[in-house]
Design a protein around this motif. Structure first.
Motif, PDB file in Angstrom:
ATOM      1  N   TYR A  53      10.963  30.493 -46.243  1.00  0.00           N
ATOM      2  CA  TYR A  53      12.300  29.908 -46.370  1.00  0.00           C
ATOM      3  C   TYR A  53      12.258  28.699 -47.308  1.00  0.00           C
ATOM      4  O   TYR A  53      13.101  28.563 -48.212  1.00  0.00           O
ATOM      5  CB  TYR A  53      12.820  29.498 -44.993  1.00  0.00           C
ATOM      6  CG  TYR A  53      14.139  28.773 -45.018  1.00  0.00           C
ATOM      7  CD1 TYR A  53      15.342  29.474 -45.159  1.00  0.00           C
ATOM      8  CD2 TYR A  53      14.196  27.384 -44.908  1.00  0.00           C
ATOM      9  CE1 TYR A  53      16.559  28.805 -45.196  1.00  0.00           C
ATOM     10  CE2 TYR A  53      15.401  26.711 -44.941  1.00  0.00           C
ATOM     11  CZ  TYR A  53      16.580  27.425 -45.089  1.00  0.00           C
ATOM     12  OH  TYR A  53      17.777  26.756 -45.128  1.00  0.00           O
ATOM     13  N   ALA A  54      11.276  27.815 -47.109  1.00  0.00           N
ATOM     14  CA  ALA A  54      11.171  26.616 -47.946  1.00  0.00           C
ATOM     15  C   ALA A  54      10.838  26.992 -49.386  1.00  0.00           C
ATOM     16  O   ALA A  54      11.305  26.349 -50.336  1.00  0.00           O
ATOM     17  CB  ALA A  54      10.118  25.675 -47.378  1.00  0.00           C
ATOM     18  N   ARG A  55      10.020  28.030 -49.561  1.00  0.00           N
ATOM     19  CA  ARG A  55       9.697  28.469 -50.924  1.00  0.00           C
ATOM     20  C   ARG A  55      10.946  28.916 -51.668  1.00  0.00           C
ATOM     21  O   ARG A  55      11.107  28.642 -52.856  1.00  0.00           O
ATOM     22  CB  ARG A  55       8.672  29.610 -50.883  1.00  0.00           C
ATOM     23  CG  ARG A  55       7.289  29.161 -50.466  1.00  0.00           C
ATOM     24  CD  ARG A  55       6.286  30.285 -50.558  1.00  0.00           C
ATOM     25  NE  ARG A  55       4.972  29.824 -50.108  1.00  0.00           N
ATOM     26  CZ  ARG A  55       3.823  30.315 -50.520  1.00  0.00           C
ATOM     27  NH1 ARG A  55       3.813  31.308 -51.394  1.00  0.00           N
ATOM     28  NH2 ARG A  55       2.680  29.845 -50.069  1.00  0.00           N
ATOM     29  N   GLU A 114       0.832  22.756 -57.528  1.00  0.00           N
ATOM     30  CA  GLU A 114       0.766  23.661 -56.378  1.00  0.00           C
ATOM     31  C   GLU A 114       1.857  23.317 -55.359  1.00  0.00           C
ATOM     32  O   GLU A 114       1.576  23.041 -54.189  1.00  0.00           O
ATOM     33  CB  GLU A 114      -0.619  23.589 -55.717  1.00  0.00           C
ATOM     34  CG  GLU A 114      -1.752  24.084 -56.584  1.00  0.00           C
ATOM     35  CD  GLU A 114      -1.740  25.599 -56.800  1.00  0.00           C
ATOM     36  OE1 GLU A 114      -0.848  26.280 -56.240  1.00  0.00           O
ATOM     37  OE2 GLU A 114      -2.603  26.084 -57.533  1.00  0.00           O
ATOM     38  N   PRO A 115       3.123  23.343 -55.766  1.00  0.00           N
ATOM     39  CA  PRO A 115       4.193  22.865 -54.884  1.00  0.00           C
ATOM     40  C   PRO A 115       4.451  23.744 -53.678  1.00  0.00           C
ATOM     41  O   PRO A 115       5.035  23.270 -52.698  1.00  0.00           O
ATOM     42  CB  PRO A 115       5.417  22.834 -55.808  1.00  0.00           C
ATOM     43  CG  PRO A 115       5.134  23.892 -56.833  1.00  0.00           C
ATOM     44  CD  PRO A 115       3.649  23.805 -57.060  1.00  0.00           C
ATOM     45  N   THR A 116       4.072  25.031 -53.715  1.00  0.00           N
ATOM     46  CA  THR A 116       4.368  25.904 -52.585  1.00  0.00           C
ATOM     47  C   THR A 116       3.280  25.893 -51.522  1.00  0.00           C
ATOM     48  O   THR A 116       3.409  26.584 -50.509  1.00  0.00           O
ATOM     49  CB  THR A 116       4.613  27.354 -53.052  1.00  0.00           C
ATOM     50  OG1 THR A 116       3.472  27.820 -53.782  1.00  0.00           O
ATOM     51  CG2 THR A 116       5.839  27.437 -53.941  1.00  0.00           C
ATOM     52  N   ASN A 117       2.210  25.130 -51.747  1.00  0.00           N
ATOM     53  CA  ASN A 117       1.217  24.968 -50.680  1.00  0.00           C
ATOM     54  C   ASN A 117       1.917  24.445 -49.424  1.00  0.00           C
ATOM     55  O   ASN A 117       2.720  23.518 -49.481  1.00  0.00           O
ATOM     56  CB  ASN A 117       0.129  23.973 -51.094  1.00  0.00           C
ATOM     57  CG  ASN A 117      -0.874  24.593 -52.051  1.00  0.00           C
ATOM     58  OD1 ASN A 117      -0.765  25.758 -52.420  1.00  0.00           O
ATOM     59  ND2 ASN A 117      -1.855  23.814 -52.452  1.00  0.00           N
ATOM     60  N   GLU A 145       5.349  34.541 -57.395  1.00  0.00           N
ATOM     61  CA  GLU A 145       6.811  34.515 -57.452  1.00  0.00           C
ATOM     62  C   GLU A 145       7.312  33.295 -58.214  1.00  0.00           C
ATOM     63  O   GLU A 145       8.314  33.364 -58.931  1.00  0.00           O
ATOM     64  CB  GLU A 145       7.401  34.553 -56.047  1.00  0.00           C
ATOM     65  CG  GLU A 145       7.255  35.897 -55.353  1.00  0.00           C
ATOM     66  CD  GLU A 145       8.110  35.969 -54.094  1.00  0.00           C
ATOM     67  OE1 GLU A 145       9.345  35.894 -54.187  1.00  0.00           O
ATOM     68  OE2 GLU A 145       7.516  36.093 -53.008  1.00  0.00           O
ATOM     69  N   LEU A 146       6.632  32.172 -58.058  1.00  0.00           N
ATOM     70  CA  LEU A 146       7.019  30.969 -58.784  1.00  0.00           C
ATOM     71  C   LEU A 146       6.742  31.134 -60.281  1.00  0.00           C
ATOM     72  O   LEU A 146       7.575  30.789 -61.132  1.00  0.00           O
ATOM     73  CB  LEU A 146       6.273  29.760 -58.228  1.00  0.00           C
ATOM     74  CG  LEU A 146       6.514  28.418 -58.917  1.00  0.00           C
ATOM     75  CD1 LEU A 146       8.007  28.090 -58.973  1.00  0.00           C
ATOM     76  CD2 LEU A 146       5.754  27.315 -58.200  1.00  0.00           C
ATOM     77  N   LEU A 185      12.661  25.931 -52.989  1.00  0.00           N
ATOM     78  CA  LEU A 185      11.993  25.365 -54.152  1.00  0.00           C
ATOM     79  C   LEU A 185      12.222  26.248 -55.379  1.00  0.00           C
ATOM     80  O   LEU A 185      12.414  25.754 -56.490  1.00  0.00           O
ATOM     81  CB  LEU A 185      10.494  25.215 -53.882  1.00  0.00           C
ATOM     82  CG  LEU A 185       9.738  24.525 -55.021  1.00  0.00           C
ATOM     83  CD1 LEU A 185       8.832  23.432 -54.477  1.00  0.00           C
ATOM     84  CD2 LEU A 185       8.921  25.497 -55.840  1.00  0.00           C
ATOM     85  N   TYR A 186      12.213  27.566 -55.200  1.00  0.00           N
ATOM     86  CA  TYR A 186      12.505  28.470 -56.314  1.00  0.00           C
ATOM     87  C   TYR A 186      13.887  28.179 -56.894  1.00  0.00           C
ATOM     88  O   TYR A 186      14.089  28.251 -58.115  1.00  0.00           O
ATOM     89  CB  TYR A 186      12.451  29.932 -55.862  1.00  0.00           C
ATOM     90  CG  TYR A 186      11.100  30.411 -55.377  1.00  0.00           C
ATOM     91  CD1 TYR A 186       9.925  29.775 -55.755  1.00  0.00           C
ATOM     92  CD2 TYR A 186      11.001  31.517 -54.535  1.00  0.00           C
ATOM     93  CE1 TYR A 186       8.682  30.213 -55.312  1.00  0.00           C
ATOM     94  CE2 TYR A 186       9.767  31.973 -54.090  1.00  0.00           C
ATOM     95  CZ  TYR A 186       8.608  31.315 -54.460  1.00  0.00           C
ATOM     96  OH  TYR A 186       7.400  31.765 -54.007  1.00  0.00           O
TER      97      TYR A 186
END
Length: 542
Positions: free
Chosen positions: A177-179, A169-172, A201-202, A182-183
């Motif tokens: 912007y941060a997502r 669950e890295p996008t928690n 989206e991930l 990470l993408y």
């Protein structure tokens, strides 16, 4: 980065501390490429990640990892006293570099540095690639937001250049912007990546989907939309098979019943011939014995056909997914149009940035609260809920309010689910509490489980039940990143549960698809003041 990096689990078995079995003989192998691991909350996704990472020990040595491994857990906890360079694991090399540059040429400094003379440049580049170029290497972790800490931990992993990267669950807690940063990491990954996520989206960026269900993994090629399409086709075929199997069972039952009628007629006819003695006894005895043998074979044949048809029906039904949905009715939460439920006027929370401007929430409005990490969304929600008193200005609810915190830390871990809910609704009988809990999918013994044994999604459901079943019922609901830790099915369940909620709703979230699914009527961005925005702007990180 090794392109032959691989994770293998052979006959993996593991039990929870309470004795509950999570895996029994699981075979699981994943190689280069991006794999999305999905499944219902509580099925063991995070447990599997921790077993691979070596944080948990299986009942036998059945896990092997080829290539270096990096693990980003679902909950990132960093010592607030640490500096950024310490989290990155480069503090000693920085100190040795500083000493050499100052003229101290002792051998131990060169031993620490090795060949890593550009460690600072690489570290700053890793931070910049994740949108953290502004924080520097000497900043204290305690000065960073939760989302920044997640990205910092990821930067530390990337500096080690692992062949296998596990993301849970890295996008928690990450803003839009941060997502996007990470993408970018996921898109560029060339090793073995295994990611647990509810972020659509991930999951659209993965090469394959591993669906963990009832202790087994089913593989689907392609990303999340391809998986959903394949699963829909598979489930429709399973339902057709069930319908065909039901028809076959009905036909076999009819044939068995018809055979019983025919055999009964034959018995009556044979008895009549015996009674009237129309044939010699020897002949009639032979006829009776032959009829009995034939009847027995006939019954066995039809019984076997019926049993086989019923077995095929059971197998067909098992292939059809019957995931239960949350079912609640909340008439006590109704708020009439025009009723004021919340008033804000230039509030200054005890921590976080001050807020300029006014906000009045009226009637059953549904408001999305968005903004960058560190903008003060959580502090503002806690001030709205009355948990924090503003240093100046005005902030407070005008109706009964329920607040669902991001960390879900309102449950008593030592108490059962039923006891936690009963604590929030002391006027309700135990039977009433359990009846309502069943609608949140805590049935029978599940309601007696200690809160400490719940998975992330189960803990969310228990907290939501405690919140919505409280006396008095909340007519203003404040939710802080509610889809964190939820699987895709649980996000859908939450949307359905909120559809039954008739009060005012304020949700802080970066999950635009979820916000759209719950009928948001007003989008606000927190950036020193509350500004109206749009879902398109939120997606773009603006």
């Amino acid at each position: 980065m090794s392109t032959d990096a691989r994770v293998s689990c052979v006959s993996l078995s593991f039990r929870r501390p309470d004795g509950g079995e999570v895996f029994s003989g699981l075979d699981f192998s994943v190689g280069p490429g991006r794999t999305g691991l999905i499944g219902l909350n509580g099925c063991g996704k995070s447990t599997l990640m921790r077993l691979i990472a070596g944080e948990l020990t299986p009942r036998a040595e059945t896990v092997s990892v080829r290539g270096g491994l990096g693990h980003l857990p679902q909950t990132v906890v960093l010592d607030t006293a640490l500096r950024v360079d310490q989290v990155l694991g480069i503090a000693e090399r920085r100190a040795a570099l500083d000493a050499v540059e100052s003229g101290d040429v002792r051998a131990e400094h060169f031993a620490v540095i090795g060949d890593d003379w550009d460690v600072e440049e690489r570290s700053l580049a890793a931070l910049d690639g994740l949108g953290l170029g502004h924080i520097g290497l000497d900043r204290a972790v305690g000065e960073m937001s939760g989302g920044e800490c997640v990205l910092l931990r990821l930067a530390a992993l990337l500096l080690r250049d692992p062949g296998v990267l596990l993301l849970d669950e890295p996008t928690n807690n990450l803003d839009a912007y941060a997502r996007r940063r990470l993408y970018d990491v996921v898109d560029a990954w060339t090793g073995t990546l295994l990611v647990v996520s509810h972020d659509r989206e991930l999951l659209e960026r993965v090469d394959r989907i591993a669906d963990l269900r009832e202790g087994e993994v089913t593989w689907y090629g392609g990303n999340l939309p391809a998986y959903e399409e394949a699963l829909a086709v598979e489930q429709e075929a399973a339902r057709r098979t069930v319908r065909a199997a039901e028809s076959d069972v009905q036909r076999q039952r009819c044939e068995l019943a018809s055979a019983h009628v025919t055999l009964a007629r034959r018995r009556r006819y044979g008895q009549k011939m015996w009674d009237t003695k129309r044939e010699p006894k020897v002949v009639m005895g032979q006829r009776r014995r032959a009829a009995q043998v034939s009847a027995g074979k006939h019954r066995v044949l039809h019984a076997e056909r019926l049993a086989a048809a019923e077995e095929r029906l059971g197998e067909a039904e098992a292939a059809v997914r019957q995931d239960e949905e949350i079912r609640i009715e909340l008439p006590g939460t109704r708020v009439h149009q025009g009723t004021e439920v919340l008033l804000l006027r230039d509030p200054v929370p005890p921590y976080g940035p001050p807020l300029r401007g006014e906000l009045t929430v009226r009637g059953p409005e549904r408001i999305a609260l968005t903004g960058r990490n560190g903008a003060g969304k959580t502090a503002l929600l806690r001030t709205m809920a009355g948990e924090l008193s503003p240093l100046s200005g005005e902030a407070g609810p005008l109706v009964a309010t329920g607040y669902l915190p991001q960390r879900l830390d309102v449950l008593d871990d030592d108490a059962s689910v039923a006891r936690n809910v009963a604590r929030a609704a002391p006027e309700r009988t135990e039977n009433a509490v359990r009846a309502r809990l069943a609608r949140f999918l805590f049935k029978g013994a599940a309601a007696d489980r200690p809160a400490s044994t719940l998975s992330g999604g189960e803990r969310f459901r228990a907290t939501l039940a405690m919140l919505l079943l409280a006396d008095p019922a909340p007519r203003l609901l404040l939710l802080d990143e509610p889809t964190n830790s939820l699987d895709l099915a649980s996000v859908r369940r939450l949307s359905e549960a909120l559809a039954a909620y008739e009060g005012a709703l304020i949700v802080a979230s970066h999950d635009v698809p979820f916000l759209e699914s719950i009928g948001i009527t007003r989008w606000l961005r927190l950036d020193g003041e509350l500004r109206d925005t749009t879902p398109e702007a939120v997606r773009a990180g603006r």
